[in-house]
Design an enzyme around this catalytic site. Structure first.
Site, mmCIF file in Angstrom:
data_model
loop_
_atom_site.group_PDB
_atom_site.id
_atom_site.type_symbol
_atom_site.label_atom_id
_atom_site.label_comp_id
_atom_site.label_asym_id
_atom_site.label_seq_id
_atom_site.Cartn_x
_atom_site.Cartn_y
_atom_site.Cartn_z
ATOM 1 N N HIS A 16 -47.935 10.268 59.058
ATOM 2 C CA HIS A 16 -46.941 10.749 58.097
ATOM 3 C C HIS A 16 -45.722 11.238 58.869
ATOM 4 O O HIS A 16 -45.743 12.302 59.488
ATOM 5 C CB HIS A 16 -47.549 11.883 57.262
ATOM 6 C CG HIS A 16 -46.720 12.279 56.080
ATOM 7 N ND1 HIS A 16 -45.552 12.990 56.199
ATOM 8 C CD2 HIS A 16 -46.894 12.048 54.752
ATOM 9 C CE1 HIS A 16 -45.037 13.204 54.994
ATOM 10 N NE2 HIS A 16 -45.839 12.648 54.098
ATOM 11 N N CYS A 22 -64.029 7.712 30.037
ATOM 12 C CA CYS A 22 -64.982 6.698 29.618
ATOM 13 C C CYS A 22 -66.167 6.773 30.568
ATOM 14 O O CYS A 22 -66.485 7.831 31.102
ATOM 15 C CB CYS A 22 -64.349 5.314 29.584
ATOM 16 S SG CYS A 22 -63.619 4.799 31.145
#
Length: 637
Positions: free
Chosen positions: A560, A26
């Protein structure tokens, strides 16, 4: 290709091209239908440069790009070798609301750009007539008016095409069904046209009821209740859905050698008459009822309706639920000539950019200013996703301020009784579509102008008041000196006790290559991850193996724990903070069992990454060897 790198990153982190059922876009978003959304690395994509955010709603995996979405869409199509058409998938997944929103957005999204463009032409023509710049008898007006009317008048043909793609029907069959509904001789048989011509009906069905219908023609002796299908929505969508059940039957029973022409021949001969005899009248009555219901809610209290839609519009946009109001607006315009519902959101765009302007005025962060400027310009023309996801929503209070301002603007529009006469553009381009074609600029139009100005000013003012405590920059003070350093310099502490290693030595190529940013790696000897600086926790993986935070100076840090430890699904990890928590340097974030993780076959080496490395001149290690929590290990400036 200019956007090849970003397109490649997106494909890799949504599970590869094999995980894509379909893709469309869109104004600002890539709208994926994925076979398995769990394969997507959503948190990584949210943080990646070039991506504003990721939204999972209505059965779609939406990657918000911003103004360059069409270019990224083209690049992905080329790299992945896809056409945007949906492969076979289980459409029964998701809630009924998810499936409805997915259907509506899938049908209307491809057509919305041209529908808005032609609506803008109609709106500008109304403006030109009002100011006397054009006469409705001039050739210029006649040609431009035909252009402006074309898409909306022949909407059944356009929706016949997009609905066919959604329901997996031959798109040319869908267009033929739509064209049959607006064929000139059929339009001439509508009750209004026949009454104007003084024609007498053969008889009247359902006489004496609200469904009383004059019959002017029959099909094989069966009465046909003619309706006006120009600009209609529901009849063609239901007809194409019906076609999706009929066409496969003929494909199964008709021999392959003659399928090319006999399948569409038989399908059209069945579908079109049934559409006129059954689907068209019933769906038109349903559409009229939906339109009357929406008007009844509005007329109960236009002010409350305006406040509610104004306040909730931006939230609806976030989840893609605003699509549910688009068909209602088109229904109202096609049946009664105007829509008072969708227009109630007009002020929300300007409330949003008012809040963005306030953030831009307050911040000294060049990156925020740059994003704010592009978001402000996009917002003027009605594209607010970059403003929402990039500026106001992450700061929370500006988003709340814009919702309050939008609610006030919506209430003013409700009081003024403003109506939309065309499905036109967005933002500034939506205003001409609110000019009454009969009365010209009147009090209701001035009402929406007042609402827009009030929403903009109120969004700006409330953000300045409510967001006063938010700072994008702070002065950093190091342990070794009391002299303030520049706002761009900061020393990051170690979140772990252990042994430092170079980031390039990690086995994971994403971290080792620096694709996510520069930093260091640490092999922990103590299973406790602590905050490396004062700041806010911005990311907490559900599995507990990774934490993201932003320091008060502005560094964005990702920690992490281990390699591929997401596969442990949270086992051996205990999270001690929540997203949004304010933490001090040294506060415990996660505790984990080193021995158990290694026994399960996973490396425990932990990358500590500055993900907004591009915002700095340099990001480098300032320590080596053994480190303890709190030791300064990274310098950013």
């Amino acid at each position: 290709m200019k956007y090849e790198k970003l397109a490649t990153l997106i494909i890799e982190n949504i599970g590869g091209k094999e995980n894509i059922n379909s893709l469309m876009h869109c104004t600002t978003r890539l709208r994926f239908k994925l076979k398995d959304e769990k394969q997507a690395n959503t948190d990584f994509l949210k943080e990646a440069d070039g991506i504003v955010t990721v939204v999972q709603s209505g059965g779609q995996y939406q990657v918000v790009i911003g103004n360059h979405v069409a270019d990224v869409y083209s690049a992905i199509n080329q790299l992945a070798g896809i056409t945007g058409e949906e492969e076979e998938s289980d459409t029964s997944k998701g809630s009924p609301l998810d499936r409805f929103i997915d259907m509506i957005s899938g049908i209307f999204a491809p057509a919305l750009g041209l529908l808005a463009a032609t609506g803008m032409i109609k709106g500008l023509l109304s403006l030109f007539l009002t100011f006397g710049w054009l006469a409705d008898s001039s050739g210029t007006y006649i040609i431009l008016n035909a252009l402006g009317d074309s898409f909306f008048y022949f909407l059944p043909i356009m929706l016949g095409y997009t609905a066919s793609l959604k329901f997996k029907v031959n798109p040319f069959l869908g267009m033929v069904i739509g064209a049959s509904l607006v064929y000139p001789s059929i339009v001439g048989l509508s009750p209004m046209a026949m009454a104007a011509a003084g024609a007498e009906p053969l008889y009247t069905l359902f006489a004496g009821t609200i469904f009383a219908s004059p019959v002017y023609i029959t099909f094989l002796g069966i009465p046909v209740i003619m309706m006006s299908y120009s600009s209609s929505v529901i009849p063609i969508i239901i007809a194409i859905w019906f076609a999706s059940k009929v066409e496969p039957v003929f494909k199964k029973v008709i021999p392959d050698v003659v399928k090319t022409f006999l399948v569409p021949f038989c399908s059209a001969l069945v579908i079109v008459p049934i559409t006129f005899i059954v689907i068209g009248p019933i769906s038109t009555w349903v559409g009229d009822a939906l339109g009357a219901g929406s008007l009844a809610v509005y007329e109960f209290s236009p002010i409350l309706a305006g406040i509610a839609i104004g306040a909730l519009w931006q939230i609806l946009v976030i989840f893609g639920l605003h699509w549910g109001l688009v068909p209602i607006a088109i229904l109202n315009i096609s049946t009664i000539g105007y829509d008072p519902i969708l227009v109630l959101m007009t002020a929300s765009t300007f409330a949003q950019i008012g809040a963005v302007l306030a953030v831009m005025m307050r911040t000294k962060d060049k990156k925020v200013k740059g994003l704010g400027a592009s978001s402000f310009i996009s917002g003027i023309f009605g594209v607010t996703e970059p403003a929402i996801y990039g500026i106001t929503l992450p700061r929370k209070k500006p988003f709340i301020a814009s919702c309050i301002a939008s609610a006030v603007g919506g209430g003013i529009i409700g009081v003024a009784g403003t109506k939309g006469f065309i499905v036109g553009g967005l933002g500034l381009f939506s205003l001409p579509s609110l000019i009454d074609p009969k009365e010209g600029i009147n009090g209701s139009f001035y009402g929406v102008i007042i609402a827009v100005i009030v929403a903009f000013v109120l969004g700006w003012l409330l953000t300045l008041i409510m967001d006063k405590s938010h700072k994008d920059e702070h002065i950093a003070v190091t342990e070794s000196t009391t002299t303030a350093t520049t706002v761009n310099e900061e020393r990051i502490g170690s979140p772990l006790t252990g042994t430092m290693r170079e980031l390039s030595g990690i086995s994971d190529e994403v971290f080792a290559s620096g694709a996510m940013g520069n930093g260091v790696a640490i092999i922990p000897t103590l299973g406790e991850l602590v905050a490396p600086a004062k700041g806010e926790v911005t990311l907490v993986f559900p599995t507990g193996h990774a934490i993201g935070m932003q320091t008060i100076v502005g560094a964005e840090i990702l920690m992490h724990i281990g390699m591929d430890t997401v596969e442990l699904d949270g086992k051996y990890f205990t999270v001690h903070v929540e997203k949004g928590a304010e933490v001090e340097k040294g506060d415990l974030l996660v505790s984990f069992d080193i021995a158990a993780i290694e026994a399960a076959g996973y490396q425990i080496i932990t990358p500590v990454i500055v993900t907004n490395t591009s915002s700095y001149t340099q990001v480098r290690a300032i320590a080596e060897g053994e480190v303890k929590t709190g030791d300064n290990i990274i310098l950013v400036n």
